[in-house]
Design a protein around this motif. Structure first.
Motif, short mmCIF file in Angstrom:
data_model
loop_
_atom_site.label_atom_id
_atom_site.label_comp_id
_atom_site.label_asym_id
_atom_site.label_seq_id
_atom_site.Cartn_x
_atom_site.Cartn_y
_atom_site.Cartn_z
N LEU A 74 0.82 -1.21 0.00
CA LEU A 74 0.00 0.00 0.00
C LEU A 74 0.86 1.26 0.00
CD1 LEU A 74 -2.98 0.70 -0.02
CD2 LEU A 74 -2.93 0.73 2.46
N MET A 75 1.97 1.23 0.72
CA MET A 75 2.87 2.39 0.73
C MET A 75 3.50 2.59 -0.64
SD MET A 75 4.63 2.15 4.47
CE MET A 75 5.88 3.34 4.07
N ASP A 76 3.92 1.52 -1.30
CA ASP A 76 4.48 1.64 -2.65
C ASP A 76 3.45 2.21 -3.62
OD1 ASP A 76 6.85 0.58 -1.75
OD2 ASP A 76 6.42 -1.45 -2.49
N PHE A 77 2.21 1.77 -3.47
CA PHE A 77 1.14 2.29 -4.33
C PHE A 77 0.93 3.79 -4.07
CE2 PHE A 77 -3.43 3.20 -4.89
CZ PHE A 77 -3.48 3.06 -6.26
N CYS A 78 0.92 4.19 -2.81
CA CYS A 78 0.73 5.61 -2.49
C CYS A 78 1.88 6.46 -3.02
CB CYS A 78 0.59 5.80 -0.98
SG CYS A 78 -0.97 5.20 -0.33
N VAL A 79 3.09 5.96 -2.91
CA VAL A 79 4.25 6.69 -3.44
C VAL A 79 4.12 6.85 -4.95
CG1 VAL A 79 6.75 6.53 -3.85
CG2 VAL A 79 5.81 6.14 -1.57
N SER A 80 3.70 5.79 -5.64
CA SER A 80 3.55 5.90 -7.10
C SER A 80 2.43 6.87 -7.47
CB SER A 80 3.30 4.52 -7.71
OG SER A 80 1.99 4.07 -7.42
N ILE A 81 1.36 6.91 -6.67
CA ILE A 81 0.28 7.86 -6.94
C ILE A 81 0.78 9.30 -6.77
CG2 ILE A 81 -1.93 8.74 -6.05
CD1 ILE A 81 -2.25 6.29 -7.75
#
Length: 90
Positions: A74-81
């Protein structure tokens, strides 16, 4: 610039992440619930806590075992967003 295609891709990827994380939490509980229901049907025991407690324990076990991976994902996804947002705005 935020085009309809980019917005559709973001929404699609977000739904994929949500479905993956929810599936990881719900499916083990469903399997255990099915097994407990089969056991209750075979033994004719109708106890409410017998069906609730194993599902709760399995869900807590999954959170304990996969929680670190889920938070990292989820953190990786948020960083990519946020990285995409900076390129879309600027």
């Amino acid at each position: 610039m935020l085009t309809p295609e980019v917005a559709t891709d973001l929404i699609s990827e977000t739904l994929h992440v949500v479905m993956l994380l929810v599936t990881l939490l719900v499916v083990p509980g469903l399997v255990v619930g099915l097994l407990v229901s089969l056991f209750q049907a075979a033994t004719q025991i109708n106890e409410q806590t017998l069906s609730f407690l194993p599902k709760l324990l399995v869900t807590l076990l999954v959170v304990g075992l996969a929680g670190r991976w889920m938070v990292g994902y989820l953190m990786d996804f948020c960083v990519s967003i946020f990285q995409r947002a900076s390129t879309l705005i600027g």
